[in-house]
Write an enzyme that holds these catalytic residues in place. Structure first.
Site, PDB file in Angstrom:
ATOM      1  N   SER A 103      -0.774  -8.865  10.867  1.00  0.00           N
ATOM      2  CA  SER A 103      -0.337  -8.589  12.245  1.00  0.00           C
ATOM      3  C   SER A 103       1.097  -8.064  12.273  1.00  0.00           C
ATOM      4  O   SER A 103       1.941  -8.499  11.483  1.00  0.00           O
ATOM      5  CB  SER A 103      -0.418  -9.892  13.055  1.00  0.00           C
ATOM      6  OG  SER A 103       0.279  -9.760  14.269  1.00  0.00           O
ATOM      7  N   TYR A 152       1.348  -3.064  16.803  1.00  0.00           N
ATOM      8  CA  TYR A 152       1.737  -3.041  18.214  1.00  0.00           C
ATOM      9  C   TYR A 152       2.778  -1.943  18.355  1.00  0.00           C
ATOM     10  O   TYR A 152       3.673  -1.810  17.506  1.00  0.00           O
ATOM     11  CB  TYR A 152       2.343  -4.379  18.647  1.00  0.00           C
ATOM     12  CG  TYR A 152       1.310  -5.430  18.987  1.00  0.00           C
ATOM     13  CD1 TYR A 152       0.364  -5.214  19.978  1.00  0.00           C
ATOM     14  CD2 TYR A 152       1.290  -6.645  18.321  1.00  0.00           C
ATOM     15  CE1 TYR A 152      -0.581  -6.167  20.292  1.00  0.00           C
ATOM     16  CE2 TYR A 152       0.343  -7.614  18.636  1.00  0.00           C
ATOM     17  CZ  TYR A 152      -0.589  -7.362  19.623  1.00  0.00           C
ATOM     18  OH  TYR A 152      -1.526  -8.306  19.933  1.00  0.00           O
ATOM     19  N   THR A 205      -3.769  -1.921  18.062  1.00  0.00           N
ATOM     20  CA  THR A 205      -4.299  -2.758  19.153  1.00  0.00           C
ATOM     21  C   THR A 205      -4.098  -2.027  20.480  1.00  0.00           C
ATOM     22  O   THR A 205      -2.981  -1.631  20.811  1.00  0.00           O
ATOM     23  CB  THR A 205      -3.597  -4.131  19.166  1.00  0.00           C
ATOM     24  OG1 THR A 205      -3.897  -4.788  17.937  1.00  0.00           O
ATOM     25  CG2 THR A 205      -4.077  -4.994  20.324  1.00  0.00           C
ATOM     26  N   LYS A 210      -8.368  -1.200  18.022  1.00  0.00           N
ATOM     27  CA  LYS A 210      -8.888  -2.559  18.239  1.00  0.00           C
ATOM     28  C   LYS A 210      -8.743  -2.951  19.701  1.00  0.00           C
ATOM     29  O   LYS A 210      -7.638  -2.888  20.251  1.00  0.00           O
ATOM     30  CB  LYS A 210      -8.129  -3.557  17.357  1.00  0.00           C
ATOM     31  CG  LYS A 210      -8.552  -5.004  17.561  1.00  0.00           C
ATOM     32  CD  LYS A 210      -7.911  -5.906  16.526  1.00  0.00           C
ATOM     33  CE  LYS A 210      -8.254  -7.364  16.781  1.00  0.00           C
ATOM     34  NZ  LYS A 210      -7.560  -7.908  17.955  1.00  0.00           N
ATOM     35  N   HIS A 226      -9.751  -9.230  22.411  1.00  0.00           N
ATOM     36  CA  HIS A 226      -8.573  -9.993  21.986  1.00  0.00           C
ATOM     37  C   HIS A 226      -8.836 -11.500  22.067  1.00  0.00           C
ATOM     38  O   HIS A 226      -7.988 -12.288  22.503  1.00  0.00           O
ATOM     39  CB  HIS A 226      -7.369  -9.626  22.859  1.00  0.00           C
ATOM     40  CG  HIS A 226      -6.049  -9.628  22.148  1.00  0.00           C
ATOM     41  ND1 HIS A 226      -5.408  -8.481  21.778  1.00  0.00           N
ATOM     42  CD2 HIS A 226      -5.247 -10.642  21.728  1.00  0.00           C
ATOM     43  CE1 HIS A 226      -4.266  -8.787  21.183  1.00  0.00           C
ATOM     44  NE2 HIS A 226      -4.160 -10.107  21.122  1.00  0.00           N
TER      45      HIS A 226
HETATM   46  C1  HOC Z   1       2.824  -7.570  22.945  1.00  0.00           C
HETATM   47  C2  HOC Z   1       3.483  -7.945  21.725  1.00  0.00           C
HETATM   48  O1  HOC Z   1      -1.815 -10.974  19.704  1.00  0.00           O
HETATM   49  C3  HOC Z   1      -1.673 -12.879  21.068  1.00  0.00           C
HETATM   50  C4  HOC Z   1      -0.937 -11.873  20.253  1.00  0.00           C
HETATM   51  C5  HOC Z   1      -0.009 -11.213  21.161  1.00  0.00           C
HETATM   52  C6  HOC Z   1       1.247 -10.773  20.551  1.00  0.00           C
HETATM   53  C7  HOC Z   1       1.940  -9.858  21.527  1.00  0.00           C
HETATM   54  C8  HOC Z   1       3.092  -9.154  20.989  1.00  0.00           C
HETATM   55  O2  HOC Z   1      -1.040 -13.877  21.415  1.00  0.00           O
HETATM   56  O3  HOC Z   1      -2.823 -12.692  21.406  1.00  0.00           O
END
Ligand code: HOC
Length: 369
Positions: free
Chosen positions: A108, A141, A167, A238, A262
Site C-alpha cells: 500500500s 494513491y 485505487t 482498483k 474498498h
Molecule cells: C486517501 C489517502 O485504504 C482505508 C485506507 C485509506 C487510506 C487513505 C489514504 O482506510 O481504507
C-alpha cells in the site's frame, strides 16, 4: 500453536482482543451504516456449488496465470494501510508471510514501512521457495502534487514492483463512524513511511490529514492515461464496479481491474463486489480484450468464497482483513497460517467439487442458492 486455528474466523476471534479499540475499529469498519460491508459477505451466500462426481481429483493444481506469469494460486494479499498497527514488523512480516506461502502481495502507498524494504524482504523470503513466482505489486494513491506521485511510481518501478494498482474508489475518504468516535490516529512514532511530504503525527490520523490535504479528489481518466506513459508496469484500476468503467479502463490502457468497493469502507450502499463481478466480466468480454485481468476482493473468508469468485470468472481474488488477523496474532507466521488455511480450503473445495485445476472451475459449477 497456530495449527489450532482452523479457519479465518478462529484467527479473527483470537486477534480482536489483542488490538486496541481504536485499531480494531479501523481494521473492522465499513462506511456509515456498513450496508456494503455486510453485502460483500452476503453475496457469497447467494451461490451454491453444483459439484461434479467421479472426477479424478487425486492431484489438485491451484496454479494459474496472472498478467502473463504463472502463479502458485489465484490468491493475493490486498493492499492495506498501516500494518505496524497489527505487528511491530508491519509490512516486513506480512510480505514475508505472503512470499513464503508463494502468494502475491500488494504494497500500500500508506504502508508503515518503506516500499523498497518491503520489496527486499518479500524477495528474500521468496528465494527459499522453489515454486512458481508470486507477484509483488504496488498500490497507488494519487497526490495533488504530481511530482510526489511521479516519485512514488518511479520508486516502485526501481524497486522491481511488477504492476501498479491505482485505487480509484477514494475520491474522498469514506466515513467510518468508529474512527470518528475513537478519534483514530497512529501511535506516536508510527508514520506512513512512503509519504514524507506531509507532516505526520499529531492528534489527527495521518490518512485523514492526507485525504483532506494532499489526496487528489480531481483524479480522472486522463490521469490514468498519463500514468500509463510514466511507467513500464502494467496498470490495474482498483475499485471498479461498473461494466462501462471497465471498458473505459481498457481504453485508458489498463491491463486489468480489481472489482472492489474498498471492503465496504467507501460508498455505503454500493453494490457488493461479487454482485458486480459478472457485469464487469460481461462488458470486458464484449470487447474481447484478451489478457485483461479481472480480480475481485471484498468478503473472502473461506476457500469456497474463492471457488465461487473463480467460477463467476474472476482470474484471482485479493484477501484483506484476514491477513491483518494473522499478522496481529503471530506476524509472518500468522499471515502464512491464514494463507495456508485459505489455500487448503480452496484445494478441498476443488477436490470435493470435481475440479482438479483452476480451468475446470467454470460458471456451470454454481447455481443460485
Ligand atoms: C486517501 C489517502 O485504504 C482505508 C485506507 C485509506 C487510506 C487513505 C489514504 O482506510 O481504507
Amino acid at each position: 500453536d497456530l495449527s489450532t486455528f482452523l479457519t479465518v474466523r478462529d484467527l479473527e476471534r483470537a486477534a480482536r482482543p489483542q488490538l486496541s479499540p481504536s485499531t480494531l475499529g479501523y481494521f473492522l469498519s465499513g462506511a456509515d451504516s456498513q450496508t456494503t460491508l455486510r453485502a460483500n459477505r452476503r453475496a457469497f451466500r447467494k451461490w451454491a456449488i453444483d459439484y461434479r462426481i467421479l472426477v479424478d481429483v487425486g492431484r489438485i493444481d491451484t496454479r494459474t496465470r496472472l498478467l502473463g506469469r504463472e502463479v502458485a494460486s489465484p490468491i493475493l494479499v490486498a493492499p492495506m494501510a498501516y500494518h505496524c498497527l497489527a505487528h511491530p514488523e508491519g509490512e516486513l512480516a506480512s510480505s514475508r508471510g505472503a512470499a513464503k506461502s508463494s502468494t502475491g502481495y500488494v504494497t500500500s502507498t500508506v504502508a508503515t514501512m518503506p516500499l523498497e524494504r518491503i520489496a527486499t524482504e518479500f524477495d528474500a523470503a521468496k528465494a527459499v521457495d522453489a515454486g512458481p513466482s508470486a507477484p509483488r505489486w504496488f498500490q497507488l494513491y494519487v497526490n495533488k502534487d504530481r511530482g510526489i506521485t511521479r516519485s512514488l511510481i518511479e520508486r516502485a518501478d526501481a524497486a522491481g514492483y511488477q504492476a501498479l494498482v491505482v485505487t480509484v474508489d477514494v475520491p474522498i475518504m469514506g466515513r467510518r463512524l468508529r474512527d470518528v468516535r475513537n478519534a483514530f490516529t497512529l501511535p506516536p512514532g508510527m508514520v506512513a513511511a512512503n509519504l514524507t511530504d506531509v507532516a505526520q503525527g499529531g492528534k489527527e490520523a495521518y490518512h485523514h490529514a492526507y485525504a483532506t490535504g494532499r489526496h487528489d479528489s480531481s483524479l480522472t481518466w486522463r490521469d490514468i492515461e498519463t500514468f500509463r506513459t510514466m511507467t513500464r508496469m502494467p496498470i490495474l484500476l482498483k475499485g471498479v464496479v461498473r461494466g462501462d468503467d471497465a471498458l473505459r479502463a481498457i481504453d485508458a490502457g489498463a491491463s486489468g481491474v480489481v472489482v472492489s468497493n474498498h471492503g465496504g469502507r467507501q460508498l455505503d450502499s454500493a453494490i457488493a463486489s461479487l454482485d458486480a463481478l459478472p457485469r464487469v466480466l460481461e462488458a470486458v468480454a464484449s470487447r474481447q480484450s484478451a489478457g485483461f485481468e479481472v480480480i475481485v476482493d471484498g468478503g473472502i473468508r473461506w476457500g469456497t468464497d474463492i471457488f465461487k469468485a473463480l467460477a463467476l470468472g474472476a482470474r484471482a481474488v485479493m484477501v484483506g482483513r484476514p491477513i491483518l488477523w494473522g499478522l496481529t496474532l503471530a506476524g509472518e507466521a500468522g499471515v502464512a497460517r491464514v494463507l495456508q488455511i485459505l489455500r487448503g480450503e480452496l484445494t478441498s473445495a476443488m477436490a470435493l467439487a470435481g475440479c482438479p485445476d483452476i480451468a475446470s472451475i467454470t460458471r456451470d459449477m454454481l447455481v443460485r442458492a
